[in-house]
Write an enzyme that holds these catalytic residues in place. Structure first.
Site, mmCIF file in Angstrom:
data_model
loop_
_atom_site.group_PDB
_atom_site.id
_atom_site.type_symbol
_atom_site.label_atom_id
_atom_site.label_comp_id
_atom_site.label_asym_id
_atom_site.label_seq_id
_atom_site.Cartn_x
_atom_site.Cartn_y
_atom_site.Cartn_z
ATOM 1 C CE1 TYR A 145 -9.264 -10.479 -1.855
ATOM 2 C CE2 TYR A 145 -7.041 -10.409 -0.948
ATOM 3 C CZ TYR A 145 -7.894 -10.380 -2.035
ATOM 4 O OH TYR A 145 -7.376 -10.258 -3.308
ATOM 5 C CB SER A 180 -4.717 -12.891 -3.194
ATOM 6 O OG SER A 180 -4.034 -11.958 -2.387
ATOM 7 C CB SER A 238 -12.210 -2.771 -12.929
ATOM 8 O OG SER A 238 -11.339 -2.106 -12.035
ATOM 9 C CE LYS A 295 -9.361 -13.551 -4.170
ATOM 10 N NZ LYS A 295 -9.546 -13.570 -5.633
ATOM 11 C CB ILE A 315 -5.990 -8.018 -12.918
ATOM 12 C CG1 ILE A 315 -4.885 -7.409 -12.056
ATOM 13 C CG2 ILE A 315 -5.572 -9.368 -13.484
ATOM 14 C CD1 ILE A 315 -4.762 -8.024 -10.680
#
Ligand SMILES: NC(=O)c1ccc[n+]([C@@H]2O[C@H](COP(=O)([O-])OP(=O)(O)OC[C@H]3O[C@@H](n4cnc5c(N)ncnc54)[C@H](OP(=O)(O)O)[C@@H]3O)[C@@H](O)[C@H]2O)c1
Length: 309
Positions: A178, A152, A28, A182, A30
């Site tokens: 999140y 990210s 999926s 990252k 990237i």
């Protein structure tokens, strides 16, 4: 972005014949775009993912666009450390791996893995940490082994890494949690480079971030309806700045193939690094904290039960 001037690597995807790239989350977004690009450049590409059906469909789609592409499949579910160990054992049939791209990721949700860890922390950090350690002997078979971690911009939401109890989610907005995972990707990248240098392993560790790209991750992101200022900012960013998954894959491809110094972090050069052409950027101060990185590494070794390198 962290304020430091970006440096342009002046990059285009070179032929990759004879090199093997293993990409997690290749089914999926990237990861899928990166797999297409690397297959078109002549690389052997190992598509790694949790769904055998999606892996077969992705391999068929790449094979249709690029007849003769050299493709392998590897089943790995990062939500289970046993599955990661099984994938590590299964990967031995693949021989030398030149580049491992830890791309698979999850944004949002408060669930737990079968191992009792916060699901997002396990998927985004602990499981890739274990997988990288398990693949290290195969990476070291090559002359220029490289590990790429996909991080990210959300890492900027966390000013300081708190390496605490990995079995407990902190009371905070999901987007910050999140960002914490990252930030762990960046701390791990820089610490891997230091450990590789100290041990003379020759492993190059790099990281990338896609800015904001239209992938399935964004559907998860929209489910982060916690009303926080960060979530509202994310929605605004998504509405105005999303770039294609293919454009979002460009920093990953640069981090995986360009001639870069160890520890390089690649992201888009546009407004607030949300979109644009890939350039080398500077990770946040928190990401460059060596004490946090060493503490996270030690904790991660204990959690996954593997000491490496
Ligand atoms: N899109 C963005 O704007 C953005 C921004 C910053 C960072 N990133 C990072 O980019 C990376 C790729 O994300 P994406 O945007 O391409 O999202 P995506 O389209 O949702 O792709 C994520 C991939 O990770 C896989 N995955 C999720 N959980 C897994 C598990 N337990 N085991 C194995 N694979 C698992 C998914 O598998 P399935 O196909 O089976 O679902 C999928 O292939 C992530 O690390 C993400 O944090 C993305």
């Amino acid at each position: 972005m962290s304020g430091a001037p970006a440096r342009r690597p002046g990059w285009s995807l070179q032929k990759q014949a004879g090199r093997t790239f293993l990409i997690t989350g290749a089914t999926s977004g990237i990861g899928r775009e990166a797999a297409f690009a690397l297959a078109s450049a002549g690389a052997r590409v190992v598509l790694a993912g949790r769904s055998p059906e999606k892996l077969a469909a992705t391999a068929a789609a790449i094979g249709q666009s690029h007849p003769g592409a050299e493709l392998e499949r590897l089943v790995i579910d990062l939500a289970s450390l046993d599955s990661v160990r099984a994938a590590g054992a299964d990967a031995q049939r693949l021989g030398q791996i030149d580049v491992l791209v830890n791309n698979a990721g999850l944004m949002g949700g408060t669930g737990r893995s079968v191992d009792g860890l916060d699901l997002m922390a396990q998927t985004n950090h602990f499981a890739p940490f274990l997988f990288t350690g398990l693949l290290l002997p195969q990476l070291l078979q090559g002359e220029r082994p490289r590990v790429v971690n996909v991080a990210s911009l959300a890492h900027l939401l966390v000013r300081r890494a708190h390496v605490g109890d990995p079995y407990r989610r902190r009371r905070e907005p999901q987007l910050r949690s999140y960002g914490r995972t990252k930030l762990a990707n960046l701390l791990t990248t820089l610490e891997l480079q230091r450990r590789s240098d100290r041990a003379g392993l020759g492993v190059l560790a790099t990281a990338a971030h896609p800015g904001v790209a239209a992938t399935n991750l964004l559907h998860n992101g929209r489910e982060i309806a916690d009303g926080s200022r960060a979530a509202r900012l994310l929605d605004a960013a998504l509405a105005g700045t999303t770039q294609s998954a293919a454009a979002g894959a460009a920093p990953t491809l640069v981090a995986a193939t360009a001639d870069l110094p160890g520890g390089s972090y690649v992201g888009p050069d546009g407004f607030l690094a949300l979109r644009g052409r890939p350039v080398v950027q500077r990770p946040s101060r928190a990401a460059r904290n060596e004490a946090s990185a060493a503490a996270l590494w030690d904790l991660s070794e204990r959690v996954v039960g593997l000491s490496w390198p």
